[in-house]
Motif scaffolding. Structure first.
Motif, PDB file in Angstrom:
ATOM      1  N   MET A 103       0.841  -1.187   0.000  1.00  0.00           N
ATOM      2  CA  MET A 103       0.000   0.000   0.000  1.00  0.00           C
ATOM      3  C   MET A 103       0.882   1.245   0.000  1.00  0.00           C
ATOM      4  N   THR A 104       0.473   2.264  -0.703  1.00  0.00           N
ATOM      5  CA  THR A 104       1.274   3.478  -0.761  1.00  0.00           C
ATOM      6  C   THR A 104       1.139   4.287   0.523  1.00  0.00           C
ATOM      7  N   ASN A 105       2.088   5.189   0.731  1.00  0.00           N
ATOM      8  CA  ASN A 105       2.049   6.052   1.917  1.00  0.00           C
ATOM      9  C   ASN A 105       0.780   6.886   1.956  1.00  0.00           C
ATOM     10  N   SER A 143      -1.910   6.787   4.855  1.00  0.00           N
ATOM     11  CA  SER A 143      -2.224   8.026   5.577  1.00  0.00           C
ATOM     12  C   SER A 143      -3.727   8.288   5.588  1.00  0.00           C
ATOM     13  N   LEU A 144      -4.365   8.096   4.434  1.00  0.00           N
ATOM     14  CA  LEU A 144      -5.818   8.282   4.364  1.00  0.00           C
ATOM     15  C   LEU A 144      -6.544   7.303   5.277  1.00  0.00           C
ATOM     16  N   ASN A 145      -6.124   6.030   5.254  1.00  0.00           N
ATOM     17  CA  ASN A 145      -6.761   5.027   6.110  1.00  0.00           C
ATOM     18  C   ASN A 145      -6.641   5.388   7.584  1.00  0.00           C
ATOM     19  N   SER A 146      -5.431   5.776   8.009  1.00  0.00           N
ATOM     20  CA  SER A 146      -5.247   6.117   9.425  1.00  0.00           C
ATOM     21  C   SER A 146      -6.012   7.381   9.794  1.00  0.00           C
ATOM     22  N   MET A 147      -6.120   8.312   8.853  1.00  0.00           N
ATOM     23  CA  MET A 147      -6.839   9.554   9.107  1.00  0.00           C
ATOM     24  C   MET A 147      -8.342   9.300   9.246  1.00  0.00           C
ATOM     25  N   LEU A 148      -8.851   8.323   8.494  1.00  0.00           N
ATOM     26  CA  LEU A 148     -10.291   8.085   8.457  1.00  0.00           C
ATOM     27  C   LEU A 148     -10.784   7.030   9.455  1.00  0.00           C
ATOM     28  N   ILE A 153     -13.429  15.905   4.906  1.00  0.00           N
ATOM     29  CA  ILE A 153     -12.162  15.557   5.567  1.00  0.00           C
ATOM     30  C   ILE A 153     -11.120  15.161   4.526  1.00  0.00           C
ATOM     31  N   ILE A 154     -11.534  14.348   3.562  1.00  0.00           N
ATOM     32  CA  ILE A 154     -10.618  13.901   2.502  1.00  0.00           C
ATOM     33  C   ILE A 154     -10.155  15.089   1.672  1.00  0.00           C
ATOM     34  N   LYS A 190      -4.136  19.954   1.628  1.00  0.00           N
ATOM     35  CA  LYS A 190      -2.896  20.179   2.379  1.00  0.00           C
ATOM     36  C   LYS A 190      -1.732  19.456   1.732  1.00  0.00           C
ATOM     37  N   TRP A 191      -1.929  18.178   1.364  1.00  0.00           N
ATOM     38  CA  TRP A 191      -0.851  17.412   0.710  1.00  0.00           C
ATOM     39  C   TRP A 191      -0.428  18.075  -0.595  1.00  0.00           C
ATOM     40  N   TRP A 192      -1.383  18.488  -1.396  1.00  0.00           N
ATOM     41  CA  TRP A 192      -1.077  19.123  -2.682  1.00  0.00           C
ATOM     42  C   TRP A 192      -0.261  20.392  -2.453  1.00  0.00           C
TER      43      TRP A 192
END
Length: 164
Positions: free
Chosen positions: A1-3, A7-12, A26-27, A33-35
């Motif tokens: 799985m990519t970072n 990150s999205l999984n842990s955030m959600l 939220i997404i 922010k990432w962009w």
């Protein structure tokens, strides 16, 4: 799985029971922010390539030194030395070792051939690895969705009945 996915999984994890609209907000916020973070990094790059490709590419320069290079024709070179020799076509950006063909980043043979031909090795790199393409990838802004009361919904859409 990519970072990014991790990150999205842990955030959600804590937001999985939120309503869909809140979850999407939220997404969107996180992606914005990432962009922006990546856009800032891209604008600060001084090397010709993206940071990861530059760090992968630089050690190949030293490895290409001392290789015997024989010009076969105006664009083709036979490069010997090291574990594997290669025949490089600097016009078509290929090498018989296949690394150059697959990665689109010059292999040690292509670097040696480029030096012999007095061609910039960076001109042989796929444009997708350049700082310009990196900056373009994050050049657009991800804006939040306006509140539903501000939406401009065409009448043909607003009157359409959608069944569950």
């Amino acid at each position: 799985m990519t970072n990014m996915v991790e990150s999205l999984n842990s955030m959600l994890v804590n937001a999985k029971d939120f309503p869909y609209v809140a979850l999407l907000d939220i997404i969107q916020e996180k992606m914005s922010k990432w962009w922006n973070d990546r856009r800032i990094v891209a604008m600060a790059i001084t090397a010709p390539l993206t940071p990861s490709r530059e760090s992968e590419f630089r050690p190949l320069f030293a490895q290409s030194n001392g290789r015997h290079t024989l010009q076969l024709n105006p664009v083709t070179y036979h490069v010997k030395g090291g574990e594997l020799e290669g025949v490089v076509d600097i016009f078509n950006k290929t090498c018989t070792c296949k690394e150059f063909d697959i990665d689109k980043l010059p292999c040690v043979h292509a670097i040696a051939a480029a030096h012999h031909a007095q061609v910039s090795v960076y001109s042989l790199v796929s444009p997708y690895y350049t700082k310009e393409y990196y900056a373009l990838a994050y050049g657009e802004t991800i804006y939040p969705v306006r509140s539903q009361s501000q939406w401009d919904v065409p009448n043909e859409v607003a009157t359409r009945v959608v069944l569950p």
